[in-house]
Design an enzyme around this catalytic site. Structure first.
Site, PDB file in Angstrom:
ATOM      1  N   HIS A 189       1.062  -1.487  -0.188  1.00 48.92           N
ATOM      2  CA  HIS A 189      -0.214  -0.052  -0.578  1.00 48.92           C
ATOM      3  C   HIS A 189       0.712   1.207   0.259  1.00 48.92           C
ATOM      4  O   HIS A 189       0.429   2.044  -0.443  1.00 48.92           O
ATOM      5  CB  HIS A 189      -1.063  -0.174   1.660  1.00 48.92           C
ATOM      6  CG  HIS A 189      -2.563  -0.279   1.065  1.00 48.92           C
ATOM      7  ND1 HIS A 189      -3.181  -1.452   2.057  1.00 48.92           N
ATOM      8  CD2 HIS A 189      -2.828  -1.222  -0.195  1.00 48.92           C
ATOM      9  CE1 HIS A 189      -3.754  -2.182   1.409  1.00 48.92           C
ATOM     10  NE2 HIS A 189      -4.069  -2.240   0.274  1.00 48.92           N
ATOM     11  N   CYS A 500      -3.471 -12.462 -19.355  1.00 46.82           N
ATOM     12  CA  CYS A 500      -2.728 -11.492 -17.891  1.00 46.82           C
ATOM     13  C   CYS A 500      -1.258 -12.379 -18.004  1.00 46.82           C
ATOM     14  O   CYS A 500      -1.256 -13.015 -18.533  1.00 46.82           O
ATOM     15  CB  CYS A 500      -3.808 -11.621 -17.232  1.00 46.82           C
ATOM     16  SG  CYS A 500      -4.006 -14.041 -16.498  1.00 46.82           S
TER      17      CYS A 500
END
Length: 541
Positions: A189, A500
């Protein structure tokens, strides 16, 4: 004298200023014996409540400054402060061992961060910094001390063993020019915040303490810290900084434009997402949709299975955030290195070949049923599709179809609305799926080719084993031939194909994928505009 410290790039850009070496609060975590454990437990509870109030204030500011990205990150911090997995062991240690709560918090935090940092999955590994940030906030509230001691005004570079999200929010208005850390991940984060806020960041830097207070330059484009640079280096980086700003401005001009080659061949660019904050980044980067929303983030940070309502709220929010753009939700891909105690998975000799993906879900059908109910309910709020991982056989597909029909009947009988246009997709990650793709295509609307696992299984090459990395190349002829055969099978059956995995971001493969007939690429948010720029310069003919 100029010194260069090498690391890993985390957030692009060039930052310069005085170095502020930040040492985290080591003096606060010494062990002390306490004689009134009930008083010590109250101290802990009071500090937790104070930290919640602090975080609510940070959350409000992050929401205003960073939108959904900030909200998602600091909401997860609030969840940690309410999580018995964090709170109960601290209280138990205080009561059972008669220790001060600072030491108990530090000990429990070390255990939890050790668990996350040992995971091979990079996203889950990166969660350790969030726990560290929350624990540090509680400890500071116990001490009442200030966290930072900035000796000078002006731009500065924060250098520390670890940098946590709270550091960025507290220091952003005080002249923070860049961050450098010994430990950290591009999936953390902290990294997400740095990229969102445009703060250059480098991790994996083995710096020395004698650099404190010296002038330095951080190059987030290559991952270096240059301490005490010479005049020629300063001049060169000044020019590079100007060039970088010019390139970023040009990329921003691509927003809203199609991903189309010079000779008119178009391909979709979707974004991968591990969380709601990633979806916000995808929107900011002009993604055509979410090509892979991993469900694991809703499971692996908890100490019990999430409820249907909790899943529904998260999926609904994802759908609403993307509006009319597609959101492809992959069902729980647990097993191998992605594990936590409540799943009840025993150790396996070879977990990559063990109970993972759809195999786990079919052995725990209620878990899959709960997830399907939440996905179908959320489909009423946007354009949602379901993607199933690790498909290898017809048996799995038949079981999936039975569960889907059962869930839809339950919802219909209960009067719970859902969309009739929820598409079904299968991950092509194994040689079995690649070989059987012409058969599997009859039962799905799209394929998503996971090149990381497909390469691992095709080349018999553990993707987490550096000693065999030479063989684990998605450019291997066997892998590319398998992908091409899957695309051919899909086209014959009017099935869409997405790529992906790391290969989707490799621009040396982009032209080949478009020529094969791949319909979309699913990449990290930061790669969307650079990939669009590359595609718009290609000529296939």
């Amino acid at each position: 004298m100029e010194r260069v410290f090498e690391g890993k790039k985390v957030s692009k850009g060039i930052g310069e200023g005085r170095i502020f070496v930040f040492r985290r609060n080591e003096e606060l975590i010494r062990r002390r014996t306490v004689y009134d454990t009930s008083l010590e437990t109250r101290r802990f509870s009071d500090a937790v409540e104070k930290s919640k109030k602090d975080l609510l204030s940070v959350l409000d500011e992050a929401r205003k400054v960073l939108g959904n990205t900030g909200e998602g990150i600091f909401s997860s911090h609030l969840m940690i402060l309410k999580d018995p997995l964090f709170l109960d062991p601290v209280r138990e240690m205080i009561e059972n061992e008669s220790v001060n709560c600072e030491f108990a918090i530090a000990s429990v935090t070390d255990r939890m961060t050790g668990m996350f940092s040992s995971m091979k999955d990079e996203y889950m590994k990166a969660r350790y910094s969030d726990i560290k940030d929350v624990a540090e906030r509680v400890i500071l509230n116990l001490s009442g001390k200030e966290k930072y001691d900035l000796k000078e005004d002006g731009p500065f570079i924060m250098v520390s063993d670890t940098v946590v999200p709270g550091d960025l929010m507290r220091l952003k208005d005080l002249g923070l020019a860049a961050i450098v850390a010994r430990k950290g991940s591009v999936y953390s984060h902290t990294a997400i915040l740095a990229r969102t806020m445009g703060i250059p960041a480098v991790t994996g830097v083995d710096f020395s303490d004698d650099i404190d207070g010296l002038y330095a330059i951080v190059n987030g484009n290559v991952g270096t810290l240059i301490v005490d640079p010479g005049e020629s280096t300063k001049t060169r980086y000044g020019r590079e900084k100007e060039d970088l700003l010019s390139k970023e401005e040009k990329l921003l001009l691509l927003k809203g434009l199609p991903n189309i080659t010079l000779d008119g061949k178009e391909i979709e660019i979707f974004s991968n997402a591990n969380s709601l904050s990633d979806i916000s980044n995808a929107l900011n980067s002009d993604a055509g949709g979410i090509g892979l929303l991993r469900s694991e983030f809703l499971y692996l940070e908890k100490n019990d299975y999430p409820s249907e309502e909790e899943l529904f709220i998260n999926y609904r929010k994802a759908a609403e955030m993307m509006g009319s753009k597609p959101v492809i939700i992959r069902t729980l891909d647990i097993g191998a290195d992605k594990n936590t105690s409540y799943f009840g998975l025993s150790g396996e000799d070879n977990p990559a070949l063990g109970l993972r993906g759809i195999r786990f879900s079919l052995q725990h059908p209620e878990t899959l049923r709960t997830q399907l109910r939440a996905i179908y309910r959320a489909s009423n709020y946007g354009c949602i599709s379901i993607l199933y991982p690790m498909i290898t056989s017809d048996f799995e597909i038949e079981e999936i179809k039975k569960l889907e029909n059962s869930v839809k009947k339950e919802l219909k009988d209960a009067g719970s609305p859902y969309s009739d246009d929820v598409k079904r997709g299968f991950m092509i990650e194994t040689p079995a799926a690649a070989i059987m793709s012409d058969v599997f295509a009859a039962d799905c609307d799209f394929f998503s080719i996971g090149t990381n696992d497909l390469t691992q299984y095709m080349m018999a090459c553990d993707r987490n084993n550096d000693s065999v990395a030479l063989w684990g190349d998605p450019k291997s002829p066997a892998v590319l031939r398998a992908i091409e055969n899957v695309v051919k099978s899909a086209k014959k059956n009017n099935v869409k194909v997405s790529i992906c995995g790391e290969a989707a971001e490799d621009i040396s493969l982009t032209k080949s994928f478009i020529e094969m007939g791949v319909d979309s690429l699913s990449v990290g948010p930061s790669m969307i505009l650079p990939l669009r720029q590359h595609i718009r310069g290609l000529t296939l003919s």
